[in-house]
Design an enzyme around this catalytic site. Structure first.
Site, PDB file in Angstrom:
ATOM      1  N   ARG A   1      -9.786   0.328   8.367  1.00 44.67           N
ATOM      2  CA  ARG A   1      -9.332  -1.020   8.743  1.00 44.67           C
ATOM      3  C   ARG A   1     -10.338  -1.782   9.569  1.00 44.67           C
ATOM      4  O   ARG A   1     -10.057  -2.919   9.957  1.00 44.67           O
ATOM      5  CB  ARG A   1      -8.075  -0.875   9.586  1.00 44.67           C
TER       6      ARG A   1
ATOM      7  N   LYS B   1       0.839  -1.215   0.000  1.00 46.46           N
ATOM      8  CA  LYS B   1       0.000   0.000   0.000  1.00 46.46           C
ATOM      9  C   LYS B   1       0.871   1.261   0.000  1.00 46.46           C
ATOM     10  O   LYS B   1       0.665   2.173  -0.793  1.00 46.46           O
ATOM     11  CB  LYS B   1      -0.929   0.011   1.236  1.00 46.46           C
TER      12      LYS B   1
ATOM     13  N   ARG C   1      -0.070  -8.821  13.636  1.00 45.50           N
ATOM     14  CA  ARG C   1      -0.667  -7.874  12.678  1.00 45.50           C
ATOM     15  C   ARG C   1      -1.520  -8.611  11.650  1.00 45.50           C
ATOM     16  O   ARG C   1      -2.585  -8.150  11.261  1.00 45.50           O
ATOM     17  CB  ARG C   1       0.440  -7.080  11.964  1.00 45.50           C
TER      18      ARG C   1
ATOM     19  N   ARG D   1      11.346  -0.036  12.191  1.00 50.01           N
ATOM     20  CA  ARG D   1       9.964  -0.135  12.659  1.00 50.01           C
ATOM     21  C   ARG D   1       9.859  -1.259  13.675  1.00 50.01           C
ATOM     22  O   ARG D   1      10.114  -2.429  13.352  1.00 50.01           O
ATOM     23  CB  ARG D   1       9.031  -0.392  11.471  1.00 50.01           C
TER      24      ARG D   1
ATOM     25  N   ARG E   1      12.288  -6.089   5.414  1.00 48.45           N
ATOM     26  CA  ARG E   1      12.314  -4.651   5.659  1.00 48.45           C
ATOM     27  C   ARG E   1      12.693  -4.352   7.113  1.00 48.45           C
ATOM     28  O   ARG E   1      13.374  -3.369   7.393  1.00 48.45           O
ATOM     29  CB  ARG E   1      10.943  -4.035   5.355  1.00 48.45           C
TER      30      ARG E   1
END
Ligand code: AP5
Ligand code: MG
Length: 187
Positions: free
Chosen positions: A89, A14, A146, A134, A128
């Site tokens: 969401r 996204k 998640r 993060r 990543r």
């Protein structure tokens, strides 16, 4: 004024696609994830509250994110439209967005659903996580949490979008450029 949603699980691309689309179509990017990370970095009250959920891989409560989005939509009059990334969401968020837009004579125009299988999503996020800094990418158990939140609370609102007739499925397993072209072709 267009209202376009990028919908899909964590790691589906996204944010990557949003960066390209906002340049091309001159849209205002609304990424609730980016805003929340900025709030955490600045250690605001909102950021401190959000951290509690984000670090566990859980969704931040609806009233917080809905308030954030409302502020942007109401404050930004000079734009060609909005590109939502990571919002809505939950059912509540989707309904509130629809209501918010109706009040100013707008609607959700298109919802691009980026389809990627879970094994690939986890691979992408772990990769990543090695460099992103993060907190929610660094640990596989948080990434899996998640995914669980997505399956439980977010995936079901696909039906809401389907009923509105504006859901467009995109194969998100292709290269970044091919995914981008597939979206642009349907914009
Ligand atoms: P948020 O920041 O929205 O994160 P997310 O949706 O969980 O996932 P990502 O942003 O990591 O994935 P993405 O789909 O943007 O993919 P990306 O382009 O980065 O939310 C973070 C947290 O904030 C949530 O867990 C929640 O706690 C909270 N939050 C945010 N919004 C909320 C809301 N509305 N309600 C409640 N809580 C909320 O790509 C991922 C990786 O894959 C990158 O490394 C990229 O380079 C790579 N990649 C992208 N496309 C491709 C491709 N086609 N092929 C190969 N690799 C690719
Ligand atoms: Mg993102």
């Amino acid at each position: 004024m267009k209202n376009i949603i990028l919908f899909g699980p964590p790691g589906s691309g996204k944010g990557t696609q949003a960066e390209k689309l906002i340049q091309e179509f001159k849209l205002t990017h609304i990424s609730t994830g980016i805003i929340l990370r900025e709030e955490m970095q600045e250690q605001t009250l909102l950021g401190k509250e959000a951290r509690h959920f984000i670090e566990k891989g859980q969704l931040v409560p609806d009233h917080i994110v809905i308030g954030m989005v409302k502020n942007i939509i109401c404050g930004k009059k000079n734009t060609r439209g909005f590109l939502y990334d990571g919002f809505p969401r939950t059912y509540k968020q989707a309904e509130e967005l629809e209501t918010m837009l109706k009040e100013i004579n707008l609607q959700i125009d298109k919802v691009f659903f980026l389809i990627v299988d879970e094994e690939n999503l986890i691979k992408r996020l772990l990769l990543r996580g090695a460099s992103s800094g993060r907190a929610d990418d660094a640990d596989e158990s948080v990434i899996r949490a998640r995914m669980d939140e997505y399956r439980l609370k977010t995936e079901p609102i696909r039906i809401f979008f389907e009923k509105c007739g504006n859901l467009i499925n995109i194969d998100g397993m292709q290269s970044i450029d091919v995914v981008y072209k597939s979206i642009v072709a349907k914009m």
